[in-house]
Design a protein around this motif. Structure first.
Motif, mmCIF file in Angstrom:
data_model
loop_
_atom_site.group_PDB
_atom_site.id
_atom_site.type_symbol
_atom_site.label_atom_id
_atom_site.label_comp_id
_atom_site.label_asym_id
_atom_site.label_seq_id
_atom_site.Cartn_x
_atom_site.Cartn_y
_atom_site.Cartn_z
ATOM 1 N N LEU A 192 0.870 -1.167 0.000
ATOM 2 C CA LEU A 192 0.000 0.000 0.000
ATOM 3 C C LEU A 192 0.911 1.222 0.000
ATOM 4 O O LEU A 192 1.682 1.430 0.928
ATOM 5 C CB LEU A 192 -0.904 0.005 1.226
ATOM 6 N N LEU A 193 0.843 2.004 -1.053
ATOM 7 C CA LEU A 193 1.827 3.061 -1.253
ATOM 8 C C LEU A 193 1.749 4.150 -0.190
ATOM 9 O O LEU A 193 0.669 4.570 0.225
ATOM 10 C CB LEU A 193 1.643 3.702 -2.632
ATOM 11 N N GLY A 194 2.924 4.588 0.241
ATOM 12 C CA GLY A 194 3.057 5.751 1.094
ATOM 13 C C GLY A 194 3.578 6.920 0.283
ATOM 14 O O GLY A 194 3.777 6.817 -0.935
ATOM 15 N N PRO A 195 3.823 8.060 0.925
ATOM 16 C CA PRO A 195 4.309 9.225 0.179
ATOM 17 C C PRO A 195 5.667 8.954 -0.431
ATOM 18 O O PRO A 195 6.540 8.372 0.212
ATOM 19 C CB PRO A 195 4.384 10.326 1.251
ATOM 20 N N PRO A 196 5.870 9.367 -1.684
ATOM 21 C CA PRO A 196 7.142 9.093 -2.352
ATOM 22 C C PRO A 196 8.254 9.989 -1.811
ATOM 23 O O PRO A 196 7.993 11.105 -1.342
ATOM 24 C CB PRO A 196 6.852 9.416 -3.818
ATOM 25 N N PRO A 197 9.506 9.521 -1.864
ATOM 26 C CA PRO A 197 10.616 10.396 -1.475
ATOM 27 C C PRO A 197 10.755 11.551 -2.455
ATOM 28 O O PRO A 197 10.393 11.438 -3.627
ATOM 29 C CB PRO A 197 11.837 9.471 -1.528
ATOM 30 N N ALA A 418 9.363 1.836 -10.092
ATOM 31 C CA ALA A 418 9.595 2.855 -9.063
ATOM 32 C C ALA A 418 9.001 4.198 -9.473
ATOM 33 O O ALA A 418 8.402 4.904 -8.648
ATOM 34 C CB ALA A 418 11.091 2.985 -8.797
ATOM 35 N N ILE A 419 9.156 4.565 -10.738
ATOM 36 C CA ILE A 419 8.591 5.821 -11.223
ATOM 37 C C ILE A 419 7.072 5.780 -11.127
ATOM 38 O O ILE A 419 6.428 6.755 -10.702
ATOM 39 C CB ILE A 419 9.037 6.080 -12.673
ATOM 40 N N ALA A 420 6.476 4.657 -11.505
ATOM 41 C CA ALA A 420 5.017 4.543 -11.456
ATOM 42 C C ALA A 420 4.503 4.704 -10.032
ATOM 43 O O ALA A 420 3.530 5.426 -9.786
ATOM 44 C CB ALA A 420 4.575 3.204 -12.031
ATOM 45 N N CYS A 421 5.146 4.049 -9.069
ATOM 46 C CA CYS A 421 4.694 4.131 -7.682
ATOM 47 C C CYS A 421 4.780 5.566 -7.171
ATOM 48 O O CYS A 421 3.843 6.075 -6.546
ATOM 49 C CB CYS A 421 5.516 3.201 -6.802
ATOM 50 N N ALA A 422 5.902 6.232 -7.434
ATOM 51 C CA ALA A 422 6.075 7.601 -6.959
ATOM 52 C C ALA A 422 5.087 8.554 -7.617
ATOM 53 O O ALA A 422 4.455 9.392 -6.954
ATOM 54 C CB ALA A 422 7.507 8.064 -7.221
ATOM 55 N N GLY A 423 4.924 8.426 -8.936
ATOM 56 C CA GLY A 423 4.054 9.350 -9.658
ATOM 57 C C GLY A 423 2.592 9.164 -9.354
ATOM 58 O O GLY A 423 1.840 10.142 -9.201
ATOM 59 N N VAL A 424 2.160 7.912 -9.254
ATOM 60 C CA VAL A 424 0.742 7.637 -8.988
ATOM 61 C C VAL A 424 0.343 8.150 -7.611
ATOM 62 O O VAL A 424 -0.722 8.760 -7.432
ATOM 63 C CB VAL A 424 0.484 6.120 -9.117
ATOM 64 N N ASP A 425 1.194 7.920 -6.613
ATOM 65 C CA ASP A 425 0.840 8.367 -5.271
ATOM 66 C C ASP A 425 0.826 9.900 -5.187
ATOM 67 O O ASP A 425 -0.074 10.492 -4.587
ATOM 68 C CB ASP A 425 1.816 7.795 -4.246
ATOM 69 N N ALA A 426 1.816 10.543 -5.798
ATOM 70 C CA ALA A 426 1.846 12.012 -5.781
ATOM 71 C C ALA A 426 0.621 12.593 -6.482
ATOM 72 O O ALA A 426 -0.005 13.555 -5.999
ATOM 73 C CB ALA A 426 3.123 12.514 -6.450
ATOM 74 N N HIS A 427 0.252 12.011 -7.616
ATOM 75 C CA HIS A 427 -0.926 12.447 -8.373
ATOM 76 C C HIS A 427 -2.186 12.292 -7.523
ATOM 77 O O HIS A 427 -3.040 13.188 -7.469
ATOM 78 C CB HIS A 427 -1.011 11.605 -9.653
ATOM 79 N N GLY A 428 -2.298 11.167 -6.824
ATOM 80 C CA GLY A 428 -3.468 10.949 -5.989
ATOM 81 C C GLY A 428 -3.554 11.931 -4.846
ATOM 82 O O GLY A 428 -4.618 12.482 -4.553
ATOM 83 N N ARG A 429 -2.432 12.169 -4.175
ATOM 84 C CA ARG A 429 -2.447 13.092 -3.040
ATOM 85 C C ARG A 429 -2.796 14.512 -3.486
ATOM 86 O O ARG A 429 -3.507 15.234 -2.785
ATOM 87 C CB ARG A 429 -1.104 13.054 -2.313
ATOM 88 N N ALA A 430 -2.274 14.918 -4.625
ATOM 89 C CA ALA A 430 -2.605 16.250 -5.137
ATOM 90 C C ALA A 430 -4.076 16.350 -5.503
ATOM 91 O O ALA A 430 -4.650 17.441 -5.503
ATOM 92 C CB ALA A 430 -1.737 16.570 -6.348
ATOM 93 N N GLY A 431 -4.695 15.216 -5.805
ATOM 94 C CA GLY A 431 -6.091 15.212 -6.220
ATOM 95 C C GLY A 431 -7.088 15.030 -5.094
ATOM 96 O O GLY A 431 -8.282 14.864 -5.355
ATOM 97 N N GLU A 432 -6.631 15.048 -3.859
ATOM 98 C CA GLU A 432 -7.557 14.897 -2.731
ATOM 99 C C GLU A 432 -8.182 16.246 -2.422
ATOM 100 O O GLU A 432 -7.544 17.134 -1.859
ATOM 101 C CB GLU A 432 -6.822 14.303 -1.535
ATOM 102 N N SER A 433 -9.421 16.395 -2.812
ATOM 103 C CA SER A 433 -10.121 17.674 -2.682
ATOM 104 C C SER A 433 -11.599 17.391 -2.512
ATOM 105 O O SER A 433 -12.122 16.372 -2.974
ATOM 106 C CB SER A 433 -9.885 18.521 -3.942
#
Length: 450
Positions: A192-197, A418-433
């Motif tokens: 379960l992905l956490g925030p990317p470095p 690794a790129i997919a995990c980091a990008g997907v999680d960042a995209h999701g967090r930015a989209g929490e509204s």
């Protein structure tokens, strides 16, 4: 016990088989495990109850029901009125859903469905034990179309994939977790992905230090998709971003609103990360035989995926690319086309579908949707718990594709997974509204967090 989302670190997920093995071994070491579980349920129920009415505990026959009965006993010791049974008391303060748990593998019986319906209509908040009754732990799908929609779910001992993908988030409400003091003693089924470095930038770096991205797409009438992808790549920090708009007139700029973006192909194509297919239309099919062999790294999206799905020759080219160099970003319909299946069967088991796509095309896959899945050959599956309905808007997928391309340009030695995990999680967090996000605003939110 703690609320789980948003995650602060990557967490292990365990499917039904693994969870049962962990539970069996834990019971040998800790015979009081059910007591701990019942106490955790009782404490959370007391914190969540509304009013002074009884706590309705709906218990089934298995361990899930056993946990509920222990919780009822703890509540009684606390002096809280308790009602145990399948029929609703008057004005319950909260419902503890302990009907069905981990072992469910078929549609609930009619008598249980009646109890589930009564819980749903009684007017009290519902606290599900481990899983909402009827929700399949491995897939996040309601068994036979029937599952409780809980306000809260307390996951016990292990976290299950179905809590976070498929229909899981819609049925679980707020998710809580208590590991009951037991550390898992086998590798997880998925992450379960956490925030990317956040990789730093050298004080002496320049634009040439941060790679280049080539966005190919944007057929006439659909140029906005390619421009969104390019803007996202630029916002991620990529050094140079080129936009090759299909059908663009020679006098047209790449993007009048972003003069930083450059037109056409870079001189050194083998050094660029390709983001291929955003708003491309059917014309992308003729460009893919040139692009697939030449681009060292590629994010393939939208119409490029549809072209590959219908062309066996393109599929051969795709499978022939070096390991770790290709990332597909399909939504469920595109994924179903790639697998030659209907969308309903694909959504029935999203983890298995993502794994199948990765194996068939020998590349990393981002299967988008609620609980986006990242799958790659030889890598553990990853599930993204961030994001929400604010991302259900035109262009958000184009932004993801561009953001992934931009991250990859800056980390040339990183693999696609690794790129997919980091990008997907960042995209999701930015989209929490709490509101729908326009894709252009999503780019700015991503940039502000990066």
């Amino acid at each position: 016990m703690r609320p789980l989302l948003p995650t602060t670190t990557t967490l292990p997920l365990f499917d039904v088989a693994a969870s049962r093995r962990i539970e069996a071994r834990a019971l040998v070491r800790s015979p009081d495990l059910m007591e701990r579980a019942g106490l955790a349920i009782a404490k959370l129920a007391l914190a969540l109850r509304r009013g002074e009415g009884p706590v309705w505990v709906a218990c089934g026959p298995g361990n899930n029901g056993g946990d509920g009965r222990v919780a009822a006993r703890w509540l009684g010791l606390h002096g809280t009125p308790v009602h145990i049974g399948h029929d609703a008391p008057q004005h319950p303060a909260i419902v503890i859903d302990a009907l069905l748990g981990l072992g469910l593998n078929r549609a609930p019986a009619a008598s249980l469905r009646a109890a589930m319906a009564a819980m749903q209509t009684c007017g009290a908040p519902i606290l599900a034990v481990d899983l909402p009754s009827g929700l399949l732990a491995d897939t996040g799908q309601p068994a036979g179309g029937h599952a409780v929609r809980a306000n809260h779910t307390l996951a016990l001992l292990t976290l299950k994939p179905g809590l976070f993908t498929g229909e899981g988030r819609a049925h679980c409400g707020r998710i809580w977790f208590d590991d009951l003091g037991i550390a898992p003693d086998e590798p997880p089924t998925a992450d379960l992905l956490g925030p990317p470095p956040q990789p730093g930038r050298s004080p002496t770096s320049h634009k040439g230090s941060h790679g280049q991205v080539l966005v190919v797409g944007g057929a006439p009438g659909m140029q906005g998709a390619a421009r969104l992808a390019a803007r996202a790549a630029l916002a991620s920090g990529a050094g140079r971003v080129y936009v090759d708009l299909l059908g663009r007139l020679a006098t047209e700029p790449a993007d009048p609103g972003r003069p930083e973006l450059m037109c056409g192909m870079p001189d050194e194509l083998p050094q660029a990360v390709g983001v291929i297919g955003c708003g491309a239309g059917p014309g992308i099919a003729s460009a893919l035989p040139t692009l697939l062999p030449q681009l060292p790294r590629a994010v393939i999206d939208a119409d490029a995926l549809n072209a590959i799905a219908s062309d066996a020759g393109l599929q051969v080219l795709l499978r022939g690319r070096p390991p770790g160099s290709t990332l597909l970003t399909p939504h469920p319909l595109e994924a179903a086309r790639l697998l030659g299946r209907d969308i309903a069967s694909l959504q029935d088991d999203r983890l298995a579908a993502a794994r199948e796509l990765a194996a068939r095309f020998a590349c990393s896959v981002v299967l988008k949707g609620s609980g986006t899945i990242v799958a790659s050959p030889g890598q553990r599956l990853a599930v993204c718990a961030s994001g929400g309905p604010a991302l259900a808007t035109a262009g958000s997928g184009d932004v993801l594709a561009g953001w992934l391309g931009g991250l990859w340009a800056q980390q040339p030695t990183a693999g696609a997974h690794a790129i997919a995990c980091a990008g997907v999680d960042a995209h999701g967090r930015a989209g929490e509204s709490g509101h729908v996000l326009r894709a252009g605003d999503l780019i700015e939110r991503l940039a502000a967090r990066h």
